[in-house]
Design an enzyme around this catalytic site. Structure first.
Site, PDB file in Angstrom:
ATOM      1  N   ALA A  62       0.823  -1.215   0.000  1.00  0.00           N
ATOM      2  CA  ALA A  62       0.000   0.000   0.000  1.00  0.00           C
ATOM      3  C   ALA A  62       0.858   1.267   0.000  1.00  0.00           C
ATOM      4  O   ALA A  62       1.912   1.267   0.643  1.00  0.00           O
ATOM      5  CB  ALA A  62      -0.908   0.011   1.228  1.00  0.00           C
TER       6      ALA A  62
ATOM      7  N   GLY B 171       0.272   1.245  -3.308  1.00  0.00           N
ATOM      8  CA  GLY B 171       0.184   0.564  -4.590  1.00  0.00           C
ATOM      9  C   GLY B 171       0.914   1.163  -5.775  1.00  0.00           C
ATOM     10  O   GLY B 171       0.687   0.763  -6.915  1.00  0.00           O
TER      11      GLY B 171
ATOM     12  N   CYS C  81      13.304   3.824   1.021  1.00  0.00           N
ATOM     13  CA  CYS C  81      13.551   5.195   0.573  1.00  0.00           C
ATOM     14  C   CYS C  81      14.318   5.935   1.658  1.00  0.00           C
ATOM     15  O   CYS C  81      13.979   7.054   2.012  1.00  0.00           O
ATOM     16  CB  CYS C  81      12.240   5.891   0.215  1.00  0.00           C
TER      17      CYS C  81
HETATM   18  C1  SAM Z   1       7.227   2.073   2.011  1.00  0.00           C
HETATM   19  S1  SAM Z   1       5.565   1.652   2.322  1.00  0.00           S
HETATM   20  C2  SAM Z   1       5.107   0.775   0.848  1.00  0.00           C
HETATM   21  C3  SAM Z   1       4.867   1.632  -0.365  1.00  0.00           C
HETATM   22  C4  SAM Z   1       4.322   0.851  -1.538  1.00  0.00           C
HETATM   23  N1  SAM Z   1       5.185  -0.282  -1.873  1.00  0.00           N
HETATM   24  C5  SAM Z   1       4.136   1.700  -2.777  1.00  0.00           C
HETATM   25  O1  SAM Z   1       4.997   1.666  -3.662  1.00  0.00           O
HETATM   26  O2  SAM Z   1       3.120   2.398  -2.888  1.00  0.00           O
HETATM   27  C6  SAM Z   1       5.683   0.364   3.516  1.00  0.00           C
HETATM   28  C7  SAM Z   1       4.377  -0.365   3.836  1.00  0.00           C
HETATM   29  O3  SAM Z   1       4.662  -1.469   4.687  1.00  0.00           O
HETATM   30  C8  SAM Z   1       3.522  -1.721   5.479  1.00  0.00           C
HETATM   31  N2  SAM Z   1       3.946  -2.580   6.597  1.00  0.00           N
HETATM   32  C9  SAM Z   1       4.581  -2.222   7.730  1.00  0.00           C
HETATM   33  N3  SAM Z   1       4.839  -3.292   8.498  1.00  0.00           N
HETATM   34  C10 SAM Z   1       4.357  -4.377   7.840  1.00  0.00           C
HETATM   35  C11 SAM Z   1       4.311  -5.780   8.125  1.00  0.00           C
HETATM   36  N4  SAM Z   1       4.813  -6.260   9.276  1.00  0.00           N
HETATM   37  N5  SAM Z   1       3.727  -6.609   7.231  1.00  0.00           N
HETATM   38  C12 SAM Z   1       3.209  -6.111   6.072  1.00  0.00           C
HETATM   39  N6  SAM Z   1       3.236  -4.786   5.751  1.00  0.00           N
HETATM   40  C13 SAM Z   1       3.787  -3.928   6.627  1.00  0.00           C
HETATM   41  C14 SAM Z   1       3.048  -0.334   5.850  1.00  0.00           C
HETATM   42  O4  SAM Z   1       1.675  -0.359   6.199  1.00  0.00           O
HETATM   43  C15 SAM Z   1       3.322   0.448   4.565  1.00  0.00           C
HETATM   44  O5  SAM Z   1       2.160   0.536   3.782  1.00  0.00           O
END
Ligand code: SAM
Lengths: 305, 144
Positions: free
Chosen positions: A116, A118, A233
């Site tokens: 998310a 996405g 990032c």
């Molecule tokens: C850097 S963001 C991802 C951005 C996304 N890949 C994009 O390009 O739009 C990191 C995500 O990891 C999720 N997250 C954090 N801990 C997590 C876990 N233990 N398992 C799965 N997702 C996790 C967060 O909710 C967050 O949405």
């Protein structure tokens, strides 16, 4: 008000960046706005000819033909944005899917482990021509709402959404795993005075611990012969090289592939930090410094099994 | 699901002329309240929040969604209304549209097109196209 860079931040990165002054300077300039043409809904020729008609200037990006820079503030109010023909996305955020572009042609089962909202899922789907299967997972239900909105807007059909803590994800085997890990996001901060507010060394360590757990699980979900991208990032070695090194310590069958991106200046991963030496292979990871290409900051590792 | 699937395929072909073959390679998933999703076929044994995109709602009739017509509208050859620039702007803003004299189109769900893009879905009755665009997707366009 002047942009404040914490002293400890300066001290840490002066040690690993080539031109510290240029780096700190560009952190005080705003980040150029960029978008990606969503090839599920439109094409580069169509979008660019319409933008030309609107009088919206666009600049192409040497390393990715679907990506464009545009400083027009009204890009969100174009028909193309409404229709999902374009997707607003920071340039460096487009790198992880690109690094597995070739592998995606043959992949049938792909995991976007922290998906998310996405940006990368929608790009993966476009590169897969909306075929085969992506599992887009995220821990945060509220962020999944944004993910669903973006998948709808971009017309992504090949994706199913799950809401697991990755650490408890059922044991399946994927051809490709993308782990775009939660991180301290130092690289997304440019010219908004946020860095001095959010930055703390404690944050980095908390993230590092979780990232180590996540990368181990993500690797277990990768089938032998598959490819995994680990990305953040942020600049902090604790969240980058240290995390990949942790994977190397645990798994003999983890390998790193060399990363090259034609037209983009990249820096090799560092092989020691604060007195700890890493596996020499860690040099194959990549850091993108903002002042090299006028982008955000980023880190990438391409792991194979 | 097989009979619903057949009904849906027949509907898209009958109403819009969208050939059934365009749906090949995708799976149909029935959810609550008559909602049907179109998504990938092999998804594995997981607990899902959603699979693919909502394509139709089935009540007494089949209601296609904006999602599906934006994607598959390009394969349609009937019950399409080509909008003027002003109409397209109004539609994206969320307004109903007055349509005069559309001989080739019959009352019911229609595909709204502008400049090569299928913008979505409308419901035509008595020369008025009722706006079906979900509120969250409505927008005031500056460039069209
Ligand atoms: C850097 S963001 C991802 C951005 C996304 N890949 C994009 O390009 O739009 C990191 C995500 O990891 C999720 N997250 C954090 N801990 C997590 C876990 N233990 N398992 C799965 N997702 C996790 C967060 O909710 C967050 O949405």
């Amino acid at each position: 008000m002047a942009f404040l860079i914490p002293e400890q931040f300066k001290e840490r990165y002066s040690r690993i960046v080539d031109e510290p002054e240029k780096f700190f300077e560009i952190m005080d300039e705003h980040l150029p706005k960029s978008f990606r043409v969503n090839t599920i809904k439109s094409s580069v020729t169509e979008v660019i000819s319409r933008f030309d008609d609107y009088g919206i200037g666009t600049k192409s990006v040497p390393w990715y033909s679907d990506a464009f820079i545009s400083e027009n503030p009204d890009i969100g109010a174009t028909l193309e944005h409404f229709h999902g023909g374009i997707y607003l996305q920071e340039l460096v955020s487009m790198l992880p899917p690109l690094l597995v572009r070739k592998e995606l042609q043959k992949a049938t089962y792909v995991l976007d482990a922290c998906a998310a909202p996405g940006s990368k899922t929608t790009q993966l789907a476009a590169l897969m021509e909306n075929k085969n299967t992506i599992i887009a997972n995220d821990l945060s239900y509220s962020r999944i709402r944004a993910l669903r909105f973006n998948l709808e807007k971009t017309g992504v059909l090949n994706t199913a959404i799950t809401n697991y803590d990755l650490r408890h994800f059922p044991n399946l085997q994927f051809d490709i795993v993308l782990l775009d890990a939660p991180c301290s996001a130092e690289g997304t901060v440019r010219k908004n005075n946020e860095l001095s507010k959010i930055w703390s060394f404690k944050q980095i360590n908390t993230h590092s611990n979780i990232q180590k757990q996540l990368i181990v699980k993500a690797f277990q979900l990768l089938r032998p012969g598959g490819s995994m991208i680990y990305s953040t990032c942020t600049f902090a070695p604790e969240e980058n090289e240290c995390v990949v090194n942790h994977l190397f310590d645990k798994f003999e069958d983890a390998k790193l592939e060399k990363i090259t991106i034609d037209g983009l200046k990249i820096s090799n991963g560092i092989t020691s930090w604060n007195g700890t030496d890493f596996d020499p292979e860690i040099e194959k990871t990549v850091r993108i410094w903002p002042h090299h290409n006028n982008t955000g900051g980023f880190f990438l590792a391409k792991v194979t099994k | 699901m097989t009979s619903e699937k057949q009904n849906i395929l027949d509907y898209f072909e009958g109403r819009f002329g969208i050939n059934k073959s365009y749906f090949e390679g995708f799976g149909f998933y029935l959810a609550s309240k008559g909602r049907v999703f179109l998504g990938p076929t092999s998804i594995g044994n997981l607990k899902f929040v959603s699979v693919g995109l909502l394509v139709v709602r089935i009540s007494r009739v089949i209601k296609p969604t904006t999602n599906i017509l934006q994607i598959f509208g390009k394969y349609a050859n009937q019950n399409i209304i080509m909008l003027t620039k002003k109409q397209a702007e109004d539609y994206v803003f969320g307004m109903d549209l007055k349509i005069d004299d559309y001989a080739s189109v019959t009352d019911g769900y229609v595909i709204l097109k502008y400049a090569n893009s299928s913008l979505g879905c409308g419901f035509l009755k008595n020369n008025v196209v009722k706006n079906m665009l979900p509120k969250a997707k409505r927008l005031e366009l500056k460039f069209i």
